[in-house]
Design a protein around this motif. Structure first.
Motif, PDB file in Angstrom:
ATOM      1  N   GLU A   3      42.813  34.900  49.530  1.00  0.00           N
ATOM      2  CA  GLU A   3      43.304  35.349  48.227  1.00  0.00           C
ATOM      3  C   GLU A   3      42.186  35.959  47.399  1.00  0.00           C
ATOM      4  OE1 GLU A   3      45.721  33.612  44.318  1.00  0.00           O
ATOM      5  OE2 GLU A   3      45.352  32.332  46.056  1.00  0.00           O
ATOM      6  N   LEU A   4      40.998  35.350  47.459  1.00  0.00           N
ATOM      7  CA  LEU A   4      39.857  35.880  46.725  1.00  0.00           C
ATOM      8  C   LEU A   4      39.481  37.266  47.245  1.00  0.00           C
ATOM      9  CD1 LEU A   4      37.605  35.436  44.633  1.00  0.00           C
ATOM     10  CD2 LEU A   4      36.250  34.362  46.450  1.00  0.00           C
ATOM     11  N   HIS A   6      41.441  39.344  48.692  1.00  0.00           N
ATOM     12  CA  HIS A   6      42.512  40.256  48.297  1.00  0.00           C
ATOM     13  C   HIS A   6      42.283  40.774  46.884  1.00  0.00           C
ATOM     14  CE1 HIS A   6      46.521  41.945  47.916  1.00  0.00           C
ATOM     15  NE2 HIS A   6      46.698  41.252  46.812  1.00  0.00           N
ATOM     16  N   TRP A   7      41.936  39.885  45.969  1.00  0.00           N
ATOM     17  CA  TRP A   7      41.690  40.290  44.583  1.00  0.00           C
ATOM     18  C   TRP A   7      40.446  41.148  44.487  1.00  0.00           C
ATOM     19  CZ3 TRP A   7      45.048  40.424  40.864  1.00  0.00           C
ATOM     20  CH2 TRP A   7      46.124  39.535  40.875  1.00  0.00           C
ATOM     21  N   MET A  10      41.320  44.713  45.544  1.00  0.00           N
ATOM     22  CA  MET A  10      42.005  45.489  44.512  1.00  0.00           C
ATOM     23  C   MET A  10      41.057  45.874  43.382  1.00  0.00           C
ATOM     24  SD  MET A  10      45.886  44.031  44.233  1.00  0.00           S
ATOM     25  CE  MET A  10      45.450  42.345  43.793  1.00  0.00           C
ATOM     26  N   ILE A  11      40.159  44.960  43.022  1.00  0.00           N
ATOM     27  CA  ILE A  11      39.169  45.275  41.986  1.00  0.00           C
ATOM     28  C   ILE A  11      38.275  46.409  42.451  1.00  0.00           C
ATOM     29  CG2 ILE A  11      37.113  44.403  40.784  1.00  0.00           C
ATOM     30  CD1 ILE A  11      38.500  41.635  40.760  1.00  0.00           C
ATOM     31  N   ASP A 173      34.703  30.705  49.676  1.00  0.00           N
ATOM     32  CA  ASP A 173      34.798  31.392  48.387  1.00  0.00           C
ATOM     33  C   ASP A 173      33.445  31.475  47.694  1.00  0.00           C
ATOM     34  OD1 ASP A 173      37.465  31.648  48.849  1.00  0.00           O
ATOM     35  OD2 ASP A 173      38.121  30.172  47.363  1.00  0.00           O
TER      36      ASP A 173
END
Length: 205
Positions: A3-4, A6-7, A10-11, A173
């Motif tokens: 998830e990290l 993925h974000w 996008m950033i 993470d």
């Protein structure tokens, strides 16, 4: 960790798209030119990486990446028309994109089972080749080829990620976050204090 990443992905797309529009603005391009630069800057490195790794190109599988780049390009185009945007902001935006994408590329190489060396190369390629395409299309010498500390920052960040991942002592993470911070810190420090690598000199020139 997925998830990290993925974000971060996008950033990175949005920030690199913004840097593409800033470059277009400094070259007095129209909306189409700005959107083209936004798209190639944000997707170019990852596209070349996926082609070399012989895997489906990421934005062909998930087209929202392309739409993020286009939307960011259009919004940024109209934003910079009414604001005085310094060239320094382009460099900072590029530094953020660099630090995020080096992690994305390196991690993808590791996940596919490639060696640490290949993973690091994929990280640097993902982080820098979009900017290379942007600079070539806008008529500038690519940052990758200048004396500025740019590729070095990407290589260091990728190496830190690989080393920490291999140690297995930290959560995934946290490893990703550290690699991003290391890359960004080196690049911003180079911008702040005008740090540069030695250059080749021939003869007496």
């Amino acid at each position: 960790m997925d998830e990290l990443l993925h974000w971060f992905d996008m950033i990175g797309i949005a920030v690199f798209a913004f840097s593409g529009v800033l470059a277009a603005g400094h070259k007095q391009m129209d909306l189409f030119g700005a959107v083209v630069l936004a798209c190639v800057t944000s997707t170019g490195g990852g596209t070349i990486r996926d082609i070399i790794l012989n895997i489906p190109v990421f934005w062909l599988q998930d087209t929202y990446y392309l739409w993020i780049a286009v939307a960011t390009g259009v919004i940024s185009f109209y934003l910079i028309r009414y604001l005085q945007v310094p060239m320094r902001l382009l460099m900072v935006a590029d530094a953020i994109g660099l630090s995020v994408f080096v992690v994305i590329g390196t991690q993808k190489g590791l996940e596919l089972g490639y060696s640490a060396t290949i993973a690091i190369v994929m990280g640097m390629m993902t982080a820098t080749f979009g900017g290379v395409i942007r600079d070539v299309l806008s008529g500038d010498i690519p940052l990758l080829l200048r004396r500025e500390i740019y590729a070095t920052a990407a290589l260091t960040g990728a190496a830190v990620l690989v080393a920490l991942d291999a140690s297995g002592k930290l959560p995934g993470d946290l490893v990703i976050a550290i690699a991003v911070v290391v890359t960004l810190s080196i690049r911003l420090a180079a911008l702040r204090w005008n740090l540069s690598a030695p250059i080749a000199r021939f003869g007496n020139h």
